[in-house]
Design a protein around this motif. Structure first.
Motif, short mmCIF file in Angstrom:
data_model
loop_
_atom_site.label_atom_id
_atom_site.label_comp_id
_atom_site.label_asym_id
_atom_site.label_seq_id
_atom_site.Cartn_x
_atom_site.Cartn_y
_atom_site.Cartn_z
N ASN A 155 11.04 10.62 1.22
CA ASN A 155 10.65 11.92 1.76
C ASN A 155 10.10 11.75 3.17
N GLY A 156 10.57 12.55 4.11
CA GLY A 156 10.01 12.56 5.46
C GLY A 156 10.29 11.31 6.27
N ILE A 157 11.45 10.75 6.16
CA ILE A 157 11.79 9.54 6.93
C ILE A 157 12.18 9.94 8.35
N ASN A 158 11.65 9.24 9.33
CA ASN A 158 11.97 9.48 10.73
C ASN A 158 12.51 8.19 11.31
N VAL A 159 13.79 8.17 11.65
CA VAL A 159 14.43 6.99 12.22
C VAL A 159 14.78 7.29 13.65
N SER A 160 14.31 6.45 14.56
CA SER A 160 14.59 6.63 15.99
C SER A 160 15.26 5.37 16.51
N LEU A 161 16.55 5.49 16.83
CA LEU A 161 17.32 4.35 17.33
C LEU A 161 17.77 4.63 18.75
N GLY A 162 17.50 3.71 19.65
CA GLY A 162 17.98 3.86 21.02
C GLY A 162 19.48 3.64 21.07
N GLN A 163 19.89 2.41 20.97
CA GLN A 163 21.30 2.05 20.88
C GLN A 163 21.48 1.20 19.63
N SER A 164 22.47 1.52 18.84
CA SER A 164 22.73 0.80 17.61
C SER A 164 24.21 0.46 17.54
N LYS A 165 24.52 -0.77 17.14
CA LYS A 165 25.90 -1.20 17.04
C LYS A 165 26.08 -1.97 15.74
N THR A 166 27.13 -1.65 14.99
CA THR A 166 27.47 -2.36 13.77
C THR A 166 28.74 -3.14 14.04
N ILE A 167 28.67 -4.46 13.95
CA ILE A 167 29.81 -5.32 14.23
C ILE A 167 30.54 -5.58 12.91
N VAL A 168 31.80 -5.20 12.82
CA VAL A 168 32.56 -5.34 11.58
C VAL A 168 33.66 -6.38 11.69
N PHE A 169 33.68 -7.18 12.73
CA PHE A 169 34.70 -8.22 12.89
C PHE A 169 34.32 -9.43 12.05
N ASP A 170 35.20 -9.87 11.19
CA ASP A 170 34.98 -11.03 10.32
C ASP A 170 35.92 -12.14 10.77
#
Length: 66
Positions: free
Chosen positions: A46-61
């Protein structure tokens, strides 16, 4: 050491689940999965506050096999 187990009720077990009672030497699941998600993706509550400036998910295996 031996395990003494009382009454057990199992409603359901999925196809890739491991059901274990008592002593065991080795347990191995039949299947596995890989999940990719960005920062703050799996938050719950309840009431989660997520603040991300720049986010990257790398999916290369590199090895293609895990």
């Amino acid at each position: 050491m031996a395990a003494f187990v009382g009454a057990v009720k199992v409603n359901s077990v999925s196809s890739s689940a491991v059901f274990h009672i008592g002593d065991s030497y080795y347990i191995q699941p039949i299947s596995s999965a890989k999940t990719y998600a960005g920062g703050g993706s799996f938050n719950t509550g309840n009431g989660i506050n997520v603040s991300l400036g720049q986010s990257k998910t790398i999916v290369f295996d590199q090895d293609y096999i895990d």
